[in-house]
Design a protein around this motif. Structure first.
Motif, PDB file in Angstrom:
ATOM      1  N   GLY A 190       8.358  60.753   9.687  1.00 49.58           N
ATOM      2  CA  GLY A 190       8.688  59.612  10.531  1.00 49.58           C
ATOM      3  C   GLY A 190       9.510  58.593   9.753  1.00 49.58           C
ATOM      4  N   GLY A 358       3.237  67.661  29.711  1.00 49.54           N
ATOM      5  CA  GLY A 358       2.652  66.399  30.160  1.00 49.54           C
ATOM      6  C   GLY A 358       3.382  65.833  31.371  1.00 49.54           C
ATOM      7  N   LEU A 386       1.020  72.637  17.487  1.00 46.69           N
ATOM      8  CA  LEU A 386       1.449  71.235  17.435  1.00 46.69           C
ATOM      9  C   LEU A 386       0.719  70.338  18.429  1.00 46.69           C
ATOM     10  CD1 LEU A 386       5.238  72.154  17.496  1.00 46.69           C
ATOM     11  CD2 LEU A 386       4.004  71.331  15.474  1.00 46.69           C
ATOM     12  N   LYS A 387       0.592  69.084  18.055  1.00 49.93           N
ATOM     13  CA  LYS A 387       0.129  68.032  18.983  1.00 49.93           C
ATOM     14  C   LYS A 387       1.253  67.004  19.034  1.00 49.93           C
ATOM     15  CE  LYS A 387      -4.395  69.312  18.916  1.00 49.93           C
ATOM     16  NZ  LYS A 387      -4.437  70.381  19.939  1.00 49.93           N
ATOM     17  N   LEU A 388       1.882  66.850  20.185  1.00 49.80           N
ATOM     18  CA  LEU A 388       3.125  66.076  20.238  1.00 49.80           C
ATOM     19  C   LEU A 388       3.055  64.843  21.135  1.00 49.80           C
ATOM     20  CD1 LEU A 388       5.562  69.141  20.399  1.00 49.80           C
ATOM     21  CD2 LEU A 388       4.988  67.777  18.389  1.00 49.80           C
ATOM     22  N   GLY A 389       1.843  64.349  21.383  1.00 51.27           N
ATOM     23  CA  GLY A 389       1.742  63.130  22.197  1.00 51.27           C
ATOM     24  C   GLY A 389       1.779  63.434  23.684  1.00 51.27           C
ATOM     25  N   ASP A 391       4.174  61.854  26.026  1.00 49.00           N
ATOM     26  CA  ASP A 391       5.422  61.560  26.726  1.00 49.00           C
ATOM     27  C   ASP A 391       6.192  62.866  26.953  1.00 49.00           C
ATOM     28  OD1 ASP A 391       7.546  59.561  27.609  1.00 49.00           O
ATOM     29  OD2 ASP A 391       8.624  60.789  26.155  1.00 49.00           O
ATOM     30  N   ARG A 392       6.372  63.201  28.231  1.00 51.78           N
ATOM     31  CA  ARG A 392       6.950  64.498  28.593  1.00 51.78           C
ATOM     32  C   ARG A 392       8.293  64.764  27.895  1.00 51.78           C
ATOM     33  NH1 ARG A 392       6.071  68.063  32.751  1.00 51.78           N
ATOM     34  NH2 ARG A 392       7.877  69.298  33.386  1.00 51.78           N
ATOM     35  N   ARG A 394       9.525  63.378  25.184  1.00 52.36           N
ATOM     36  CA  ARG A 394       9.376  63.501  23.738  1.00 52.36           C
ATOM     37  C   ARG A 394       8.726  64.832  23.363  1.00 52.36           C
ATOM     38  NH1 ARG A 394       6.074  62.444  19.404  1.00 52.36           N
ATOM     39  NH2 ARG A 394       7.208  61.649  17.591  1.00 52.36           N
ATOM     40  N   ARG A 396       8.910  67.636  24.894  1.00 55.27           N
ATOM     41  CA  ARG A 396       9.878  68.726  25.038  1.00 55.27           C
ATOM     42  C   ARG A 396      10.912  68.699  23.908  1.00 55.27           C
ATOM     43  NH1 ARG A 396      10.790  70.729  30.697  1.00 55.27           N
ATOM     44  NH2 ARG A 396      12.898  69.902  30.643  1.00 55.27           N
TER      45      ARG A 396
END
Lengths: 417, 417
Positions: A190, A358, A386-389, A391-392, A394, A396
């Motif tokens: 990040g 999502g 993965l765990k990506l939050g 927000d659809r 983001r 993707r």
């Protein structure tokens, strides 16, 4: 001398949000390459009082004022008149420009010239005229009391063309140094982590400078040097680039790449390899991203967007029992999708992506952002979990970035997982 | 009361020309809908002195100051501190926000939170906090001495989301009248054609107002009314909406749709129909666009991205002889692709797209922008033959828009070609 410029864009359409200010971006980019500092952009409407107040402020904080817009023939095109007023100059008529404007209309034989077009042949006294290769409104430049004023047209194509043909040559004569930049492309860290790792280096630098920028799921570092010429600028940057590479290691995926997909495409082209994909939650985004690049077709042969289970089982050959047992959102399904695509589309490498984009969880109770990405090659298939939050958009984008990152790591002999 | 707002965008990347200022456009658009005047945009770098001077100027000429950028965790993120200083306020720590930030990182289990992230939990005293649904940096709003200050994050997705969820509701409370808008969605006419057809109506209107906006390949008309309450605003707009519908007819594909794909998805859901696609030159863009929408999976079952001829023949069953004879870029191939996808993926409707995205011609000498789009339904398959220019991005977007337009016309009983 170190010049400072301010860009003033004139146009009510910008203040109404009808158009985005690409002129300011284009001019800033050019100025930054010329080593001219830009501290402010101002946008103001087609209103002479407010334009005048913006110019008065700019005079106190910049050596160079560049305006865009308001050079046209209509009654609200008042930039030249206003700037002339601010610097105590008169407008004078240029017969040569008037002829050019008349000629322009003569060539467009379906367009009659209205008299107001000749307003475009008046310029502040002492101006250098910049021809407009696209439209009718010429631009100009003048200097007065140590300040330089450049006026460019508003339509982005005209502005950009005149920037190149008129403004940049004018500005180059003012400056004696060259500015050069490199973008260091990073994936997997990040912005705050990058800064944390590089802060001592960043603070210690004066020339070149180093600054991080974040896009969704990617960070880049811009390294910028100012020197007498390009070679000296490169020499200044070289040791810093090496230091950054030492610190960030293989989180750096490229230098001066336009994005992960560009780096992946180049690596695959160099190795003469082909790619395919099976996409579920990303729904075609990976395919879209790589085919955004002209010439992708010698690497990317195609993909299956398997947005429903029958497509996974029927076309990609994912065993229905495996989906029943492990779930459509599972590492096993991602692996079977990648292997299925690789076989079906007959490519050297294939990616499989399955997950929950999502914003909500799926029917099986998998949380949004749960994504499995598999990469299948000649010898084996590996995957990331993965765990990506939530927000659809983001989720993707990040899933696709991870897929590209796995490919570039695979191709450069790094650990993929 | 008639409010005046100034937008101050903070970010050195804007002054370097690395990014274009879409935040200012998005905010301006929203403010113009709310009936708030915007007279200036200012862009300033990550420099507290210069930001302070920009804020001091804005205080003299606006009632509302909206900033973007500089809310992040890094040392150059100084917007909150600077705005607090300008208005004589302290920054105070919000435990609830700190918890939210910690949670954000906990959910991303592959990312450790560095301590500097907690800077994002400090706000000027008396602030209302705006949650960030996408990233970590919250925004906020406060008022002081009759001035209203709103701070939004810089990344465009985060800014836009928070504008909708936080800033617009906050601003709506300042106003005593209600402003309501409808978007009339148009496909198949350019902006100037729309304006030409509607000019007399547009000029005759005061409340509501009617203004066209162009995006790539789409035009929308924004109809905006100001009234005491929503019902009155709706009453004002109703007859104008009818008039516009009379004039533009079936070029209007929807009202208040977020895009052609949304209208298509809704129409298909209402009719319980399924869709698939075979995409060549669009490379997955149609699939990506429809799966951008949550819940698309009950309609869109999947697609084949056939970016090479073996995928067209092997998977989609396009006869090799047909490709040899008519070419991969032909109406016949588009039709065979659509029919192949419809059979292979077992859907009610299927789209086939083949063409040359550009920027150059293909190996067979077809010009960039030559595109064939076919739609296959239960009874027949029809196609459009298109020339879409040479800009790769535009060609791909327009091809997809035409496909969606064909579907919505098919479903609503209009002529498809």
């Amino acid at each position: 001398m170190n010049y400072t410029a301010e860009i003033i864009c004139v146009g009510t359409e910008l203040l109404l949000g009808n158009t985005v200010n690409t002129d300011a971006r284009d001019i800033s980019e050019a100025l930054s390459e010329l080593g001219i500092n830009v501290y402010f952009h101002t946008v103001v409407g087609d209103n002479p009082q407010r334009l005048k107040s913006a110019v008065e402020i700019a005079k106190t904080r910049a050596d160079i004022i560049i305006t865009t817009g308001g050079l046209g023939p209509t009654y609200d095109d008042l930039t030249k008149q206003t700037l002339a007023d601010c610097f105590g100059k008169k407008l004078v008529f240029h017969e040569k420009e008037a002829r050019r404007i008349r000629d322009f209309f003569r060539r467009l034989d379906n367009m009659a010239m209205t008299e107001n077009n000749l307003a475009q042949a008046y310029f502040p006294e002492g101006s250098i005229i910049f021809e407009n290769s696209i439209g009718t409104a010429p631009g100009c430049a003048f200097d007065s009391g140590g300040k330089h004023v450049i006026m460019l047209p508003g339509p982005p194509g005209e502005c950009k063309a005149m920037l190149r043909s008129g403004a940049i040559p004018y500005l180059k004569k003012l400056s004696d140094s060259e500015i050069l930049s490199h973008n260091i492309n990073i994936f997997g860290l990040g912005e705050s982590a990058v800064e944390d790792m590089l802060r001592p280096l960043m603070i210690s630098l004066e020339n070149p400078t180093l600054a991080p920028y974040a896009k969704t799921g990617e960070v880049s570092l811009r390294l910028t040097a100012k020197a007498k010429n390009r070679d000296e600028a490169e020499e200044l940057m070289k040791p810093v680039l090496e230091k950054v590479k030492d610190i960030l290691g293989d989180y750096i995926y490229d230098v001066d790449s336009a994005g992960l997909e560009n780096t992946v495409l180049r690596l695959m082209q160099e190795r003469n390899l082909t790619l395919s994909a099976a996409e579920s939650c990303t729904g075609g985004l990976l395919s879209k991203r790589i085919t955004d690049i002209p010439g992708a077709s010698n690497v990317f042969l195609g993909s299956i967007v398997s947005y429903s289970n029958p497509v996974k089982t029927g076309l990609l050959g994912v065993p229905a029992a495996l989906i029943a047992e492990r779930g459509a959102v599972s590492s096993e399904t991602a692996v079977a999708m990648a292997e299925g695509a690789r076989e079906l589309l007959n490519t050297d490498l294939a990616v499989g992506i399955t997950g929950v984009a999502g914003p909500g969880p799926d029917e099986q109770g998998n949380n949004a952002g749960t994504v499995f990405v598999a990469l299948s090659g000649e010898k084996d298939t590996c995957f990331r979990s993965l765990k990506l939050g939530t927000d659809r958009n983001r989720v993707r984008i990040m899933a696709v970035h991870h897929a590209f990152d796995m490919i570039r790591r695979y191709l450069t002999g790094l650990s993929v997982i």
